[in-house]
Write an enzyme that holds these catalytic residues in place. Structure first.
Site, PDB file in Angstrom:
ATOM      1  N   ASP A 151       0.983  -1.284   0.069  1.00  0.00           N
ATOM      2  CA  ASP A 151      -0.469   0.068  -0.230  1.00  0.00           C
ATOM      3  C   ASP A 151       0.839   0.912  -0.168  1.00  0.00           C
ATOM      4  OD1 ASP A 151      -2.015  -1.143   0.517  1.00  0.00           O
ATOM      5  OD2 ASP A 151      -2.034  -2.175   1.784  1.00  0.00           O
ATOM      6  N   HIS A 180      -5.456  -4.033   5.341  1.00  0.00           N
ATOM      7  CA  HIS A 180      -4.901  -4.012   3.827  1.00  0.00           C
ATOM      8  C   HIS A 180      -6.671  -4.835   3.324  1.00  0.00           C
ATOM      9  CE1 HIS A 180      -2.614  -4.333   0.620  1.00  0.00           C
ATOM     10  NE2 HIS A 180      -2.819  -6.045  -0.298  1.00  0.00           N
TER      11      HIS A 180
HETATM   12  C1  LMR Z   1      -3.005  -6.163  -3.324  1.00  0.00           C
HETATM   13  O1  LMR Z   1      -3.670  -5.402  -2.286  1.00  0.00           O
HETATM   14  O2  LMR Z   1      -2.806  -6.284  -4.408  1.00  0.00           O
HETATM   15  C2  LMR Z   1      -3.140  -8.002  -2.989  1.00  0.00           C
HETATM   16  O3  LMR Z   1      -3.520  -7.943  -1.393  1.00  0.00           O
HETATM   17  C3  LMR Z   1      -4.249  -9.177  -3.746  1.00  0.00           C
HETATM   18  C4  LMR Z   1      -5.495  -8.273  -3.674  1.00  0.00           C
HETATM   19  O4  LMR Z   1      -6.062  -9.193  -3.241  1.00  0.00           O
HETATM   20  O5  LMR Z   1      -5.922  -7.133  -4.200  1.00  0.00           O
END
Ligand code: LMR
Length: 319
Positions: A151, A180
């Protein structure tokens, strides 16, 4: 002698992550664990001219336990990934049991290891891992991290993309707090360094949805996640060697100095925030300072989702 165990190493995050670890020359031993392919991947990696000895262990014959033996660091990427139309929370049913079983073994075999969870939904899998460790008598919240580094990597990258040609992503720093997944990922553009004068609406949509869509059913972020996971592992290694490093991570706040103050502000125990890493794990969490009015509103939404995600993880573990 530094050993890292990569669990889920035959997966599309695990394999590039194992390459980054082997290529880095930072490890003496790398053990790979998965339900398929890892002995071959280990042989392949062992043809790279760095000192780490790579071993691959399959589930049969106590492979999980063997892969964890003597590990200083454990990184878990095992589990299934999203397809279009799915949220990270849709992965919980399958991935929670994988995380529970892995961390039950971590508690027995390498209770002193520093552990990183990449497996989604991180907001819930980290509480599952914490409880598995706690139930195994091996929990120390200063050594368990949900990896949210992607992120932070994305926030800098998307700013550079929005500013156009010539902007170097690495020259922008944006704190990203919360969790997340979906609305819980809260980039604090009001605290961007250097200050930026672009509207958040001009930034690309946050999170992994763009990758999930463009892979058309073949999975989600893999190489950028491996890159981000490796950045976090490097930070842990640097801190272990005596140079403190600050990175964002999703942690259990009450167990880390500075965390109780953040809990008092938020009302949740797990949260992604800036963490100072020292020789034995997290030494301090930092409050995220004042937010803009719109960020305050986004935080309210994030906290609502986050509470439900944490509760799902704890309920799965019977807490
Ligand atoms: C991301 O942030 O790309 C990962 O957590 C995978 C997802 O499922 O998006």
């Amino acid at each position: 002698m530094t050993k890292i165990a990569l669990l889920g190493a035959a997966g599309q995050i695990g394999t590039p992550l194992s390459l980054l670890c082997k290529a880095s020359d930072l490890f003496d031993e790398i053990s790979l664990y998965d339900i398929v392919h890892v002995p071959g991947i280990a042989t392949d990696l062992n043809h790279i001219d760095t000192r780490a000895k790579v071993s691959g262990y399959l589930a049969e014959d106590g492979g999980l336990q063997k892969s964890l033996q003597g590990a200083d660091f454990v990184v878990v990427t095992a589990g299934i990934a999203r397809k279009p139309g799915m949220t990270r929370d849709d992965l919980f049913k399958t991935n929670a049991s994988i995380i529970r079983d892995i961390f039950t073994e971590v508690a027995k075999t390498c209770p002193q290891a520093t552990c990183c969870v990449v497996t989604n939904p991180v907001n819930s899998t980290v509480p599952v891992a914490a409880e598995a460790l706690r139930q195994g008598g091996a929990y120390d919240s200063t050594r368990l991290f949900g990896v949210t580094t992607l992120d932070v990597v994305r926030a800098s990258t998307f700013i550079a993309h929005a500013l156009g040609e010539g902007a170097d992503p690495k020259s922008f720093k944006v704190p990203v707090i919360g969790g997340h997944s979906g609305a819980t990922i809260l980039p604090l553009y009001s605290q961007a360094e250097p200050r930026i004068s672009i509207e958040s609406s001009t930034l690309a949509e946050f999170g992994g949805d763009e990758i999930v869509q463009s892979k058309k059913g073949a999975g989600s972020a893999t190489t950028c996640m491996a890159y981000a996971g490796f950045r976090f592992v490097k930070a842990l290694l640097q801190a272990k060697s005596g140079t403190p490093v600050v990175e964002e991570a999703y942690v259990y706040l009450p167990g880390i100095p500075g965390g109780k103050e953040v809990v008092a502000r938020l009302g949740v125990d797990y949260f992604a925030v800036k963490v100072e890493l020292g020789p034995n794990g997290a030494t301090k969490v930092f409050d995220f300072g004042s937010l803009s009015d719109s960020e305050e509103k986004l935080l309210e939404v994030a906290l609502k989702d986050l509470k439900a995600n944490i509760q799902a993880g704890l309920a799965f573990m019977g807490v």
